[in-house]
Scaffold this active site. Sequence first.
Site, mmCIF file in Angstrom:
data_model
loop_
_atom_site.group_PDB
_atom_site.id
_atom_site.type_symbol
_atom_site.label_atom_id
_atom_site.label_comp_id
_atom_site.label_asym_id
_atom_site.label_seq_id
_atom_site.Cartn_x
_atom_site.Cartn_y
_atom_site.Cartn_z
ATOM 1 N N CYS A 121 0.888 -1.207 0.215
ATOM 2 C CA CYS A 121 -0.121 0.171 0.124
ATOM 3 C C CYS A 121 0.739 1.049 0.003
ATOM 4 O O CYS A 121 1.436 1.628 -0.970
ATOM 5 C CB CYS A 121 -1.022 0.111 1.292
ATOM 6 N N ASP A 274 -22.717 -6.766 16.520
ATOM 7 C CA ASP A 274 -22.828 -5.648 17.648
ATOM 8 C C ASP A 274 -22.314 -6.505 19.010
ATOM 9 O O ASP A 274 -23.180 -7.470 19.104
ATOM 10 C CB ASP A 274 -24.558 -5.154 17.645
ATOM 11 N N ASP A 433 -26.651 6.809 13.076
ATOM 12 C CA ASP A 433 -27.765 6.174 13.806
ATOM 13 C C ASP A 433 -29.068 7.004 13.765
ATOM 14 O O ASP A 433 -29.424 7.423 14.673
ATOM 15 C CB ASP A 433 -27.441 5.727 15.376
HETATM 16 O O1 1PR Z 1 -21.365 6.113 19.856
HETATM 17 O O2 1PR Z 1 -19.212 5.972 18.980
HETATM 18 O O3 1PR Z 1 -19.943 4.761 20.832
HETATM 19 O O4 1PR Z 1 -20.647 4.118 18.945
HETATM 20 C C1 1PR Z 1 -21.538 3.122 19.276
HETATM 21 C C2 1PR Z 1 -21.822 2.171 18.017
HETATM 22 O O5 1PR Z 1 -22.817 1.252 18.493
HETATM 23 C C3 1PR Z 1 -22.387 2.805 16.883
HETATM 24 O O6 1PR Z 1 -21.819 2.596 15.862
HETATM 25 C C4 1PR Z 1 -24.046 2.344 17.045
HETATM 26 O O7 1PR Z 1 -24.388 2.156 15.840
HETATM 27 C C5 1PR Z 1 -23.836 1.179 17.649
HETATM 28 N N1 1PR Z 1 -25.106 0.812 18.386
HETATM 29 C C6 1PR Z 1 -25.267 1.635 19.933
HETATM 30 N N2 1PR Z 1 -26.546 0.862 20.156
HETATM 31 C C7 1PR Z 1 -26.801 -0.075 19.242
HETATM 32 C C8 1PR Z 1 -27.912 -0.968 19.508
HETATM 33 O O8 1PR Z 1 -28.316 -1.815 18.756
HETATM 34 N N3 1PR Z 1 -28.556 -1.009 20.478
HETATM 35 N N4 1PR Z 1 -25.859 -0.797 17.261
HETATM 36 C C9 1PR Z 1 -25.948 0.006 18.129
HETATM 37 C C10 1PR Z 1 -26.101 -0.357 15.997
HETATM 38 C C11 1PR Z 1 -26.894 -1.057 14.044
HETATM 39 C C12 1PR Z 1 -26.214 -1.930 12.989
HETATM 40 C C13 1PR Z 1 -26.790 -3.172 12.759
HETATM 41 C C14 1PR Z 1 -27.481 -3.104 11.497
HETATM 42 C C15 1PR Z 1 -27.930 -4.223 10.807
HETATM 43 N N5 1PR Z 1 -26.362 -1.425 15.234
HETATM 44 O O9 1PR Z 1 -25.021 -2.048 12.967
HETATM 45 O O10 1PR Z 1 -25.880 -4.102 12.899
HETATM 46 O O11 1PR Z 1 -28.940 -2.440 11.673
HETATM 47 O O12 1PR Z 1 -28.818 -4.905 11.682
HETATM 48 P P1 1PR Z 1 -29.726 -5.687 10.647
HETATM 49 O O13 1PR Z 1 -29.151 -6.449 9.776
HETATM 50 O O14 1PR Z 1 -30.194 -6.924 11.717
HETATM 51 O O15 1PR Z 1 -31.100 -5.069 10.353
HETATM 52 P P2 1PR Z 1 -20.267 5.396 19.741
#
Ligand code: 1PR
Length: 578
Positions: A121, A274, A433
């Site tokens: 790279c 996650d 989000d």
């Molecule tokens: O705010 O910098 O500390 O980052 C926290 C990170 O954690 C962020 O990237 C945020 O998106 C993620 N996060 C926080 N809470 C949740 C939660 O679910 N309660 N998850 C969360 C986010 C969403 C997607 C998920 C897709 C696909 N998850 O990453 O994987 O929606 O899902 P699916 O295919 O089942 O529909 P910070």
Amino acid sequence: MAMAAASSSFLAPRADALAGPARRGARRVVARRPLTVAASKGEVTLLDYGAGNVRSVRNAIMKLGFTVKDVTTADEIMAADRLIFPGVGAYGSAMDILKQRGLVDPLREYCASGKPFMGVCLGLQLLFDGSEESGGVEGLGIIPGMVRKFDAPDLIVPHIGWNTLDVKKNSGLLKDVPPGDRLYFVHSFRATPEPNNEDWILATCDYGGEFVAAVQKNEVCACQFHPEKSGARGVGIFKNFLEGNVRETADKVVKSSAVGTDVGLARRVIACLDVRSNDSGDLVVTKGDSYDVREKDEGGDVRNLGKPVELAGKYYEQGADEVAFLNITGYRDLPLTDAPMLEVLRRSSETVFVPLTVGGGIRDFTDSNGKSYTALEVASAYFSSGADKVSIGSDAVYVAEAFYESGGVKDGTTSVEQISARYGAQAVVISVDPRRVYVADPSETKNKCVATKKPGPNGEQFCWWQCTVKGGREGRDIGAYELATAMEALGAGEILLNCIDEDGQGNGFDHELVGLVSEAVSIPVIASSGAGCPKHFTDVFEATNCSAALAAGIFHRGEVAISEVKAHMKSENVPTRM
Ligand code: 1PR
């Protein structure tokens, strides 16, 4: 470097990080490793100047049975018999470090000596005369030509993903890469083939025009793509180098154009994990519906869908183009010494040779002992543990709000700017989000609205997507469109676009949201949330300009394998890395 020192203080490996609930006072019995250690096939010298993730390069070398000797001094470089130079980060900071350590001339001399050399790279780009990155910087001057930013109109930059090669010469280095196979690239700048460097060009790649993908002259070679991130095929390229098989072969070069229409940059499929601790203290992969990760029954335990390292390995085997780990409770105050995600990365990068992204808690941080770390230090910790990219969630929202309040001033102090300047834009992903907000008229908000095909509960014809922080717990007065454009201006390299309304629903991606954001920025956008079947992937690729699609639930629950998604994409003529 101060940063490395600060990082290491909270990066000390925690053997028990993944072992489950802490048993205070319990006597730990440490299992001894078997004493039989496979004999090394030889020693390889690695020039790691401390600017990013070279753990995967090390892991690839060790997987092939070789041992790694780190070098830091000019004498050690000259004494090396086989040298690997995995350049990471920005051109300017890499050359600064090489100059400070007096390594510029030794590297030139080493390459001139004809001993085996492999650059990766930035390790390829530094061989050229110079680069316009970092405001114009002189390089090692071993290969004639300048490195310049991709400049074709409407091109999505950085060039991130899996692309095909056009191999120009017979070479043992690439002998196991069949025509039409894809390797992993991630960069914003590139060298181009010119008459005065023609004798060096081993392979080119097309992205808004032809650029240099690999160079070789006798035993000195370098790749713009990342072999250590290009799956088994890439590890095989290292094998050819390490075993001394890079010289020309008698085999005929077969042009990639002979393999059909599936050439060029592939649309990526990303598996997302996650991760959080469950109520017993075990680190688990969980998955929610609209971000609620607790079971609906009494007690409401955190859903446990598996172990992070095991699942990452499984998705790698199934053909995931990348794996993302999101520490979903990273916004909470945790002492950094309890950062089990670091151990997840270390262990995953031993077996998963595709890019790893990690997010959660990337921000300035003071731990429970009162010790402060900058977001850059937190990110550095992740990079040195095996992450290729970090994703910033909540902090990006605060940064964007301040950016607009200041009238668009970039003062260089934010997490996004600092990590981008140090590690390059391609290493900074913004995880958004958002939640859909309906309005009867766009004048009701300062944020960008679209006329929606899915009217609101009261017949509203317009909507915008409100950014949230702390895992969706708090809405802010800034839209996904505004966040994405501010982040691009501040140096982010990619947008991971979640959607709280669609998360876990299985109804497909929100095309209106993905379309809005992917038209607004010229950095890659990853569509996320809502995948329920393989067709949802081809639908979002057809409807929008997104570069990748990410899913979690359907993979974790075993409803759909990544290989099935890929097969469907291929059947629908979507460029796909198989
Ligand atoms: O705010 O910098 O500390 O980052 C926290 C990170 O954690 C962020 O990237 C945020 O998106 C993620 N996060 C926080 N809470 C949740 C939660 O679910 N309660 N998850 C969360 C986010 C969403 C997607 C998920 C897709 C696909 N998850 O990453 O994987 O929606 O899902 P699916 O295919 O089942 O529909 P910070």
